[in-house]
Write a protein that holds these residues in place. Structure first.
Motif, PDB file in Angstrom:
ATOM      1  N   ALA A   3       0.831  -1.199   0.000  1.00  0.00           N
ATOM      2  CA  ALA A   3       0.000   0.000   0.000  1.00  0.00           C
ATOM      3  C   ALA A   3       0.868   1.252   0.000  1.00  0.00           C
ATOM      4  CB  ALA A   3      -0.913  -0.004   1.218  1.00  0.00           C
ATOM      5  N   ALA A   4       1.915   1.254   0.824  1.00  0.00           N
ATOM      6  CA  ALA A   4       2.804   2.415   0.884  1.00  0.00           C
ATOM      7  C   ALA A   4       3.520   2.623  -0.445  1.00  0.00           C
ATOM      8  CB  ALA A   4       3.816   2.230   2.017  1.00  0.00           C
ATOM      9  N   GLU A   5       3.897   1.522  -1.085  1.00  0.00           N
ATOM     10  CA  GLU A   5       4.610   1.632  -2.368  1.00  0.00           C
ATOM     11  C   GLU A   5       3.722   2.182  -3.478  1.00  0.00           C
ATOM     12  OE1 GLU A   5       5.992  -2.311  -2.979  1.00  0.00           O
ATOM     13  OE2 GLU A   5       7.649  -2.141  -1.533  1.00  0.00           O
ATOM     14  N   SER A   6       2.399   2.038  -3.320  1.00  0.00           N
ATOM     15  CA  SER A   6       1.490   2.523  -4.356  1.00  0.00           C
ATOM     16  C   SER A   6       1.172   4.009  -4.207  1.00  0.00           C
ATOM     17  CB  SER A   6       0.180   1.727  -4.306  1.00  0.00           C
ATOM     18  OG  SER A   6      -0.564   2.030  -3.122  1.00  0.00           O
ATOM     19  N   LEU A   7       1.590   4.615  -3.097  1.00  0.00           N
ATOM     20  CA  LEU A   7       1.311   6.023  -2.848  1.00  0.00           C
ATOM     21  C   LEU A   7       2.431   6.897  -3.418  1.00  0.00           C
ATOM     22  CD1 LEU A   7       0.060   5.711   0.835  1.00  0.00           C
ATOM     23  CD2 LEU A   7      -1.311   5.759  -1.249  1.00  0.00           C
ATOM     24  N   VAL A   8       2.108   8.151  -3.642  1.00  0.00           N
ATOM     25  CA  VAL A   8       3.077   9.079  -4.246  1.00  0.00           C
ATOM     26  C   VAL A   8       3.841   9.793  -3.139  1.00  0.00           C
ATOM     27  CG1 VAL A   8       3.369  11.074  -5.744  1.00  0.00           C
ATOM     28  CG2 VAL A   8       1.577   9.398  -6.247  1.00  0.00           C
ATOM     29  N   ASP A   9       5.143   9.607  -3.123  1.00  0.00           N
ATOM     30  CA  ASP A   9       6.027  10.278  -2.167  1.00  0.00           C
ATOM     31  C   ASP A   9       6.679  11.453  -2.890  1.00  0.00           C
ATOM     32  OD1 ASP A   9       7.883  11.080  -0.309  1.00  0.00           O
ATOM     33  OD2 ASP A   9       8.496   9.060   0.236  1.00  0.00           O
ATOM     34  N   HIS A  10       6.255  12.666  -2.538  1.00  0.00           N
ATOM     35  CA  HIS A  10       6.704  13.859  -3.255  1.00  0.00           C
ATOM     36  C   HIS A  10       8.080  14.347  -2.801  1.00  0.00           C
ATOM     37  CE1 HIS A  10       2.675  14.209  -4.900  1.00  0.00           C
ATOM     38  NE2 HIS A  10       2.182  14.130  -3.680  1.00  0.00           N
ATOM     39  N   ARG A  11       8.673  13.712  -1.803  1.00  0.00           N
ATOM     40  CA  ARG A  11       9.928  14.202  -1.252  1.00  0.00           C
ATOM     41  C   ARG A  11      11.117  13.866  -2.169  1.00  0.00           C
ATOM     42  NH1 ARG A  11       9.836  11.172   4.357  1.00  0.00           N
ATOM     43  NH2 ARG A  11       9.227   9.501   2.905  1.00  0.00           N
ATOM     44  N   LYS A  12      12.192  14.612  -2.014  1.00  0.00           N
ATOM     45  CA  LYS A  12      13.432  14.304  -2.706  1.00  0.00           C
ATOM     46  C   LYS A  12      14.058  13.106  -2.004  1.00  0.00           C
ATOM     47  CE  LYS A  12      14.319  19.076  -4.147  1.00  0.00           C
ATOM     48  NZ  LYS A  12      15.263  20.228  -4.069  1.00  0.00           N
ATOM     49  N   GLN A  13      14.058  11.964  -2.676  1.00  0.00           N
ATOM     50  CA  GLN A  13      14.430  10.714  -2.025  1.00  0.00           C
ATOM     51  C   GLN A  13      15.867  10.713  -1.510  1.00  0.00           C
ATOM     52  OE1 GLN A  13      12.071   8.279  -1.360  1.00  0.00           O
ATOM     53  NE2 GLN A  13      10.829  10.023  -2.075  1.00  0.00           N
ATOM     54  N   ALA A  14      16.742  11.479  -2.129  1.00  0.00           N
ATOM     55  CA  ALA A  14      18.128  11.530  -1.666  1.00  0.00           C
ATOM     56  C   ALA A  14      18.247  12.176  -0.294  1.00  0.00           C
ATOM     57  CB  ALA A  14      18.992  12.281  -2.679  1.00  0.00           C
ATOM     58  N   GLN A  15      17.218  12.934   0.094  1.00  0.00           N
ATOM     59  CA  GLN A  15      17.258  13.626   1.379  1.00  0.00           C
ATOM     60  C   GLN A  15      16.297  13.013   2.403  1.00  0.00           C
ATOM     61  OE1 GLN A  15      16.495  17.772   0.592  1.00  0.00           O
ATOM     62  NE2 GLN A  15      18.123  17.923  -0.945  1.00  0.00           N
ATOM     63  N   VAL A  16      15.701  11.887   2.075  1.00  0.00           N
ATOM     64  CA  VAL A  16      14.710  11.268   2.953  1.00  0.00           C
ATOM     65  C   VAL A  16      15.409  10.510   4.076  1.00  0.00           C
ATOM     66  CG1 VAL A  16      12.997   9.422   3.089  1.00  0.00           C
ATOM     67  CG2 VAL A  16      12.864  11.124   1.270  1.00  0.00           C
ATOM     68  N   THR A  17      14.978  10.770   5.302  1.00  0.00           N
ATOM     69  CA  THR A  17      15.469  10.021   6.467  1.00  0.00           C
ATOM     70  C   THR A  17      14.514   8.894   6.826  1.00  0.00           C
ATOM     71  OG1 THR A  17      16.576  11.988   7.353  1.00  0.00           O
ATOM     72  CG2 THR A  17      16.134  10.187   8.890  1.00  0.00           C
ATOM     73  N   HIS A  18      13.225   9.194   6.885  1.00  0.00           N
ATOM     74  CA  HIS A  18      12.210   8.206   7.256  1.00  0.00           C
ATOM     75  C   HIS A  18      11.434   7.789   6.007  1.00  0.00           C
ATOM     76  CE1 HIS A  18      12.712   8.841  11.619  1.00  0.00           C
ATOM     77  NE2 HIS A  18      12.924  10.099  11.295  1.00  0.00           N
ATOM     78  N   PRO A  19      11.582   6.543   5.540  1.00  0.00           N
ATOM     79  CA  PRO A  19      10.797   6.080   4.392  1.00  0.00           C
ATOM     80  C   PRO A  19       9.305   6.201   4.669  1.00  0.00           C
ATOM     81  CG  PRO A  19      12.534   4.514   4.944  1.00  0.00           C
ATOM     82  CD  PRO A  19      12.493   5.512   6.051  1.00  0.00           C
ATOM     83  N   LEU A  20       8.529   6.319   3.605  1.00  0.00           N
ATOM     84  CA  LEU A  20       7.090   6.517   3.758  1.00  0.00           C
ATOM     85  C   LEU A  20       6.453   5.373   4.532  1.00  0.00           C
ATOM     86  CD1 LEU A  20       4.588   8.183   3.164  1.00  0.00           C
ATOM     87  CD2 LEU A  20       4.400   7.033   0.954  1.00  0.00           C
ATOM     88  N   TYR A  21       6.901   4.144   4.293  1.00  0.00           N
ATOM     89  CA  TYR A  21       6.312   3.013   5.009  1.00  0.00           C
ATOM     90  C   TYR A  21       6.546   3.144   6.504  1.00  0.00           C
ATOM     91  CZ  TYR A  21       5.000  -1.807   6.122  1.00  0.00           C
ATOM     92  OH  TYR A  21       4.391  -2.922   6.651  1.00  0.00           O
ATOM     93  N   GLU A  22       7.740   3.600   6.912  1.00  0.00           N
ATOM     94  CA  GLU A  22       8.009   3.782   8.336  1.00  0.00           C
ATOM     95  C   GLU A  22       7.134   4.886   8.922  1.00  0.00           C
ATOM     96  OE1 GLU A  22      12.004   4.090   9.585  1.00  0.00           O
ATOM     97  OE2 GLU A  22      12.712   2.362   8.433  1.00  0.00           O
ATOM     98  N   LEU A  23       6.912   5.948   8.170  1.00  0.00           N
ATOM     99  CA  LEU A  23       6.050   7.023   8.665  1.00  0.00           C
ATOM    100  C   LEU A  23       4.619   6.534   8.848  1.00  0.00           C
ATOM    101  CD1 LEU A  23       7.339   9.995   6.480  1.00  0.00           C
ATOM    102  CD2 LEU A  23       7.682   9.670   8.932  1.00  0.00           C
ATOM    103  N   MET A  24       4.119   5.766   7.865  1.00  0.00           N
ATOM    104  CA  MET A  24       2.763   5.232   7.989  1.00  0.00           C
ATOM    105  C   MET A  24       2.664   4.264   9.159  1.00  0.00           C
ATOM    106  SD  MET A  24       1.717   4.621   3.989  1.00  0.00           S
ATOM    107  CE  MET A  24       0.236   3.722   4.452  1.00  0.00           C
ATOM    108  N   LEU A  25       3.655   3.379   9.283  1.00  0.00           N
ATOM    109  CA  LEU A  25       3.654   2.428  10.398  1.00  0.00           C
ATOM    110  C   LEU A  25       3.655   3.146  11.743  1.00  0.00           C
ATOM    111  CD1 LEU A  25       6.108  -0.398   9.294  1.00  0.00           C
ATOM    112  CD2 LEU A  25       3.739  -0.712  10.007  1.00  0.00           C
TER     113      LEU A  25
END
Length: 481
Positions: free
Chosen positions: A47-69
């Motif tokens: 489910a998390a992988e199907s969502l749009v993550d608008h952040r610059k991935q090179a600067q991401v600390t917390h992956p979207l799945y971790e934030l949702m969890l």
């Protein structure tokens, strides 16, 4: 992990009793580990992988799945505020449960700037909620909630001849100026008026946030379209159960076109009463002549065909008269009407009545969602001086994200509840699952890369029961349709 040292409290009633901060790693939320396994098994990662993550991935600390969890597990454990993530960022159970890293890596200091150090902070959680608030992501979350619920039913119940879907709305009171909040005259409160769809197995398959002053049936067809499609693939027949607020000819025709059966309550009116007036009088006279034993209430049913101008077809209507309960001091008999497109060979009048009365079970599950998960819909527009204007207003979308994540949290705890019932043969409330299983005093021991959680002996029996049934659930083939 920043534990406090020294005595914190001394009991006055007994000078020999004192409470001190422990230098050992402790947690009371070991249940988050169970919920993480259930979340992965039901497809939350996909489910998390199907969502749009608008952040610059090179600067991401917390992956979207971790934030949702983080948000979902906190809600499931009874922690509604985003600030709780700050308070529990060093909790070993949460650190491990939300992390994608193996071994004890989540408990150690980060090796580089982009590696998470515990739970995401409240500002990060807030920005993630805003990102998930885009229309595309909210649709994705709603779809994923339905998919996870269907997967839970598929694994623990299997394909069924019939699924009963209850559709209802409920009041959600607010205490601020959130976007969309309004006064609702029926509930006499200021807040929101969400829609919810829940199956007869207690699974929430959909929620939709609406302004507080909308009619009960507002947007119900838009809300139900993807849900009906998904559920019809899981059963031979789908039956929708609704109350009088949804009794509309257009909705009846729309459901019939999709091959969906329905049972609904109708509002009382003079046309319906004229149809049964003589029969009702005779029934009441017979009851008066032959009182029931110990004043126990009785009921009687009568069928007839009925149509109003706004209905496209004649419908089967069941009139129900319920005798007053003299033990409760009731003064008047109760008469109400049910309409359905079920044919007589499929269900008798008594079956239809019993089916509708079971709606109370769904209302109980909705009450658990409101009371136990208790999402706080408190996002509001905050205007900072000098900040650039936002593309959209903040509030309604973010609060719907919270509602959807709360429904997913409910589904995870409900899955654990069903597993416990399977293992023990006894039912349990949602709150009971949290209090007796998920919230447990635990010491945490690290050795090499292994992490051992030692739980209180009072909770061992139910954890042992879960350990016996969870492997089959977790190892079931994905999307086994």
């Amino acid at each position: 992990m920043g534990e406090l040292n020294g005595m914190q409290f001394r009991a006055k009633f007994n000078g020999s009793v004192r409470v001190e901060a422990s230098s050992a790693a402790l947690t009371e939320d070991a249940g988050a580990l169970i919920l993480r396994d259930v979340a992965d098994s039901l497809g939350l990662r996909q489910a998390a992988e199907s969502l749009v993550d608008h952040r610059k991935q090179a600067q991401v600390t917390h992956p979207l799945y971790e934030l949702m969890l983080s948000r979902i597990l906190l809600l499931a454990q009874g922690l509604q505020d985003q600030d709780d993530a700050d308070r529990l960022r060093d909790d070993p159970a949460f650190r491990l449960a939300v992390s994608e890293r193996g071994g004890d890596r989540a408990l150690l200091p980060p090796k580089h700037a982009q590696e998470p150090d515990g739970l995401a902070s409240q500002p990060t959680q807030s920005r993630a909620t805003a990102m998930l608030g885009s229309e595309m992501n909210r649709r994705g979350l709603a779809r994923n909630l339905c998919d996870m619920s269907c997967e839970r039913m598929r694994r623990q119940v299997g394909r069924r001849p019939r699924i009963i879907l209850d559709v209802d709305s409920f009041p959600h009171e607010t205490y601020g100026s959130q976007e969309g909040t309004a006064y609702n005259g029926h509930y006499r409160m200021e807040g929101y008026h969400p829609l919810i769809a829940i199956t007869d197995t207690g699974d929430i398959v959909g929620v939709m946030l609406r302004p507080g002053n909308v009619h009960t049936a507002r947007d119900v067809r838009q809300f139900l379209t993807p849900i009906l499609t998904a559920l019809q693939e899981e059963c031979d027949e789908l039956l929708v159960r609704i109350d009088a607020g949804y009794a509309d000819g257009k909705l009846f025709a729309w459901l019939a076109e999709r091959g969906v059966r329905f049972v609904t309550r109708l509002r009382k009116n003079t046309a319906l009463h004229r149809t049964i007036e003589n029969w009702e009088t005779q029934v009441l006279a017979n009851w008066a002549a032959c009182p029931s034993e110990e004043g126990r209430p009785r009921h009687a049913t009568r069928e007839f065909w009925h149509r109003v101008k706004t209905w496209t077809k004649v419908l089967r209507v069941v009139a129900v008269v319920v005798e007053r309960d003299t033990r409760q001091g009731e003064l008047f008999h109760h008469t109400f009407y049910l309409a359905t497109n079920l044919a007589r060979p499929q269900a008798t009048s008594e079956t239809i009545l019993e089916t509708y009365r079971q709606r109370g079970t769904a209302e109980g599950h909705i009450g658990e969602f409101k009371r136990v998960i208790a999402p706080k819909l408190s996002s509001v527009q905050r205007i900072r001086q000098g900040a650039p204007p936002r593309k959209r207003r903040v509030g309604m979308a973010e609060n719907e994200v919270t509602l959807l994540l709360a429904a997913i949290a409910y589904e995870l705890v409900h899955a654990v509840r069903c597993l416990l019932e399977q293992a023990t043969g006894q039912g349990m409330s949602l709150g009971g699952v949290r209090e007796r299983v998920l919230k447990v005093a635990t010491s945490v021991v690290r050795h090499a890369r292994a992490v051992t959680f030692r739980i209180a002996s009072s909770k061992v029996a139910l954890w042992t029961a879960l350990a016996e049934v969870m492997p089959d659930f977790l190892n079931a083939p994905e999307a086994s349709a």
